[in-house]
Design an enzyme around this catalytic site. Structure first.
Site, PDB file in Angstrom:
ATOM      1  N   LYS A 288     -30.185  46.789  48.972  1.00 46.49           N
ATOM      2  CA  LYS A 288     -30.151  45.818  47.851  1.00 46.49           C
ATOM      3  C   LYS A 288     -30.104  44.465  48.100  1.00 46.49           C
ATOM      4  O   LYS A 288     -30.257  43.618  47.352  1.00 46.49           O
ATOM      5  CB  LYS A 288     -28.501  46.239  47.433  1.00 46.49           C
TER       6      LYS A 288
ATOM      7  N   THR B 142     -32.334  43.026  50.187  1.00 47.49           N
ATOM      8  CA  THR B 142     -33.610  42.700  50.085  1.00 47.49           C
ATOM      9  C   THR B 142     -34.079  42.205  48.580  1.00 47.49           C
ATOM     10  O   THR B 142     -34.733  41.352  48.265  1.00 47.49           O
ATOM     11  CB  THR B 142     -34.724  43.602  50.788  1.00 47.49           C
TER      12      THR B 142
ATOM     13  N   ARG C  97     -22.362  38.959  50.933  1.00 42.61           N
ATOM     14  CA  ARG C  97     -21.430  39.086  51.717  1.00 42.61           C
ATOM     15  C   ARG C  97     -21.742  38.909  53.188  1.00 42.61           C
ATOM     16  O   ARG C  97     -22.859  38.954  53.460  1.00 42.61           O
ATOM     17  CB  ARG C  97     -20.996  40.621  51.687  1.00 42.61           C
TER      18      ARG C  97
ATOM     19  N   LYS D  24     -26.680  50.435  61.179  1.00 45.84           N
ATOM     20  CA  LYS D  24     -27.309  50.070  59.993  1.00 45.84           C
ATOM     21  C   LYS D  24     -28.202  48.589  60.396  1.00 45.84           C
ATOM     22  O   LYS D  24     -29.116  48.412  59.622  1.00 45.84           O
ATOM     23  CB  LYS D  24     -26.502  49.948  59.147  1.00 45.84           C
TER      24      LYS D  24
ATOM     25  N   ALA E  45     -18.061  48.455  50.999  1.00 48.39           N
ATOM     26  CA  ALA E  45     -17.864  49.212  49.622  1.00 48.39           C
ATOM     27  C   ALA E  45     -17.308  50.623  49.565  1.00 48.39           C
ATOM     28  O   ALA E  45     -16.947  51.211  48.988  1.00 48.39           O
ATOM     29  CB  ALA E  45     -19.176  49.091  48.916  1.00 48.39           C
TER      30      ALA E  45
ATOM     31  N   PHE F  15     -23.565  49.612  48.237  1.00 47.96           N
ATOM     32  CA  PHE F  15     -23.876  50.969  48.086  1.00 47.96           C
ATOM     33  C   PHE F  15     -24.217  51.349  46.793  1.00 47.96           C
ATOM     34  O   PHE F  15     -24.894  50.486  46.272  1.00 47.96           O
ATOM     35  CB  PHE F  15     -22.865  51.876  48.529  1.00 47.96           C
TER      36      PHE F  15
ATOM     37  N   PHE G 209     -42.259  50.980  49.590  1.00 46.84           N
ATOM     38  CA  PHE G 209     -42.593  51.103  50.920  1.00 46.84           C
ATOM     39  C   PHE G 209     -44.076  51.384  50.989  1.00 46.84           C
ATOM     40  O   PHE G 209     -44.695  51.898  50.198  1.00 46.84           O
ATOM     41  CB  PHE G 209     -41.872  52.118  51.641  1.00 46.84           C
TER      42      PHE G 209
ATOM     43  N   TRP H 191     -40.525  42.555  49.856  1.00 51.57           N
ATOM     44  CA  TRP H 191     -40.298  42.560  51.283  1.00 51.57           C
ATOM     45  C   TRP H 191     -41.790  42.236  51.978  1.00 51.57           C
ATOM     46  O   TRP H 191     -41.897  41.361  52.794  1.00 51.57           O
ATOM     47  CB  TRP H 191     -40.352  44.050  51.930  1.00 51.57           C
TER      48      TRP H 191
END
Length: 549
Positions: A1, A3, A25, A36, A254, A285, A373, A402
């Protein structure tokens, strides 16, 4: 999210010439050094400087940790001192004679007023009034205010404090939460002004007294907390990439908090972009967690109504929901995720359909952003977009930001502009006047798809207590795994027929919500076998950070 958020505002600003702002955030060091990684986005769609963004940029988390732990220390110290001193000794220490004069501090005058003692001269209090003033009579078994640390540390999930001889036998079981789960972090993210922040901090409930009444921060170190935190209300850090400004402010998780950046950032960004501009604010999330809390908690606080939901999906994630093999962090992906498999994608789109349906509960148009991707086939991408549109999405768009920056999200930006021009019938999911149990049940059934809820005896007792104390009309902030719509992380797709267990219920009165814990959900993450910190290093010659992502 993150990105997609950055890619979208890059497209709006740099390619469509629309004033836009992203609101993100501040990343926690827990995931940054855990499994992560950071939260700056990725590739050509990320916040720069990425290293500063992921490490300490705003200072929010450090200040919140200090304030949170000051309050925790004050709670235990007060219990110790009250248990070892007489009323007179406590009074003499709490209101000492300084240069021949004895005066109440402002926080003490406020406490006297709350007690109904309308006196300002310390020498005029009766013995009974002195006893009421000096004794909070905290019941240690009801303490809900935990210490926090911005590090994943599973061994702090349950500890014993007060083991030293100097604590005179006063020891109890306690725990650490991760810093971004602190109620103070939620307050920073939801506050609308310094005056509002001060009021919210004072309302934080830390425990109950022995008569069952709430003990709040106002009774302890409230003024010092506000002093530690007041500058955070002014400090929004700004990063810019490809001409796109990004506000970074606050950082609640979240799954174990409400998971959204600050109301202040959103409101200031809206003023700056002006009429016709866009503010893209990120929620953590999926639609079942961060989005639900964005609508039911953040929108209620801010009064803002969103124009469109951007729901992020990936072919890989949908394959997992379709029955793909387990994925282990750090291990190579199985071939099912890197080779075309239309059946897995089709089977997994049930989860995407459910996420769209959740967003539609709130009456806001949904645009699906498929984050592409290099291993995704054209057929897989087309299939996801087709199913999303058939399931009620206003549009579904493949995105390549990306690898291509804002240019790769131009189609998404155009879809978002069109969707934002549609009629909006925004509504909340539940009425605040409903009982706490009913509000939990509505979220469980309508959002998660549960058959019903099951409350532990502890949860039932807490709900009863909070209702009696007058806290029943607050929104609900569920602490639930992000890995499944249910409480069981291994259940992918769209689980049905399950009973959602509520193991505990806490109250974040300053933040303004009731906080149920679902199943075995922990408020302190643990480190994996191979954390990210194995790869993070600093080159002493160039002073460049390496291995951070």
């Amino acid at each position: 999210k993150s990105t997609v958020t950055i890619g979208l505002v890059q497209a709006l600003t740099a390619h469509l010439n629309v004033n836009s702002f992203a609101c993100l955030r501040q990343p926690s060091q827990g995931p940054t050094f855990g499994v992560k990684g950071g939260a700056a986005g990725g590739g050509y769609a990320q916040v720069i400087p990425m290293e500063e963004f992921n490490l300490h940029l705003t200072g929010d988390i450090h200040a919140i940790t200090a304030a949170n732990n000051l309050l925790a220390a004050a709670v235990d110290a007060r219990i110790l001192h009250e248990s070892t001193q007489s009323d007179k000794a406590l009074y003499n220490r709490l209101v000492p004679v300084v240069n021949g004069v004895r005066e109440f501090s402002s926080i003490q005058l406020a406490r006297l007023k709350r007690l109904g003692i309308n006196k300002t001269d310390p020498g005029t209090l009766t013995a009974d009034e002195i006893s009421k003033f000096v004794r909070l009579d905290i019941d240690p078994s009801t303490i809900t205010w935990q210490r926090v640390l911005d590090t994943n540390d599973r061994f702090l999930r349950k500890i014993t404090i007060g083991q030293a001889n100097t604590e005179k036998g006063f020891f109890r079981q306690a725990q650490f939460d991760i810093a971004v789960a602190s109620e103070i972090m939620a307050i920073l993210a939801l506050t609308t002004s310094l005056a509002d922040m001060k009021e919210r901090l004072g309302k934080m409930v830390v425990a109950n007294d022995k008569n069952g009444q709430p003990v709040t921060a106002e009774d302890l170190v409230f003024s010092s907390l506000f002093w530690l935190l007041h500058y955070l209300g002014y400090k929004l850090s700004v990063c810019i990439f490809q001409g796109t400004p990004v506000f970074v402010h606050a950082g609640p998780f979240a799954n174990i908090a409400h998971g959204n950046s600050s109301v202040l950032a959103d409101k200031i960004a809206l003023k700056l972009v002006g009429e016709g501009g866009f503010v893209v604010t990120e929620a953590g999330f999926g639609a079942d967690i961060g989005m639900e809390k964005f609508f039911n908690i953040k929108c209620r606080t801010s009064g803002l109504v969103p124009s469109v939901v951007v729901l992020v999906a990936t072919v890989r994630a949908l394959k997992m929901h379709g029955g793909g093999p387990n994925v282990t962090a750090g291990a190579p992906l199985k071939k099912e995720y890197t080779e075309e498999n239309l059946q897995l994608v089709a089977d997994g789109c049930c989860n995407l359909q459910k996420q769209i349906q959740i967003a539609q509960l709130f009456g806001v148009p949904v645009v699906v952003a498929l984050n592409v991707f290099k291993t995704d086939s054209h057929a897989e991408v087309d299939l996801v977009c087709e199913i999303a549109k058939q399931s009620g999405a206003f549009d579904a768009v493949p995105c390549n930001h990306w690898s291509a920056g804002g240019r790769g999200a131009v189609e998404l930006a155009q879809a978002v502009r069109k969707a934002a021009s549609q009629e909006n019938s925004f509504k909340y999911l539940y009425n605040l006047e409903l009982p706490i149990i009913e509000k939990i049940r509505i979220i469980a059934q309508k959002v998660y798809g549960a058959e019903d809820i099951e409350l532990s005896p502890v949860a039932q007792s807490q709900i009863s207590r909070y209702s009696k104390q007058g806290f029943g009309n607050l929104p609900i902030c569920m602490a639930k795994t992000h890995l499944s719509l249910s409480h069981q992380p291994e259940r992918k797709g769209v689980p049905t027929g399950f009973i959602l267990p509520i193991s505990d219920v806490r109250a974040s009165i300053g933040a303004g919500f009731i906080y149920p814990l679902v199943g075995t959900m922990s408020t302190m993450p643990g480190l994996p076998t191979r954390p990210c910190f194995y790869d993070i290093d600093l080159d002493p010659d160039t002073e460049q950070v390496k291995g951070l992502f």
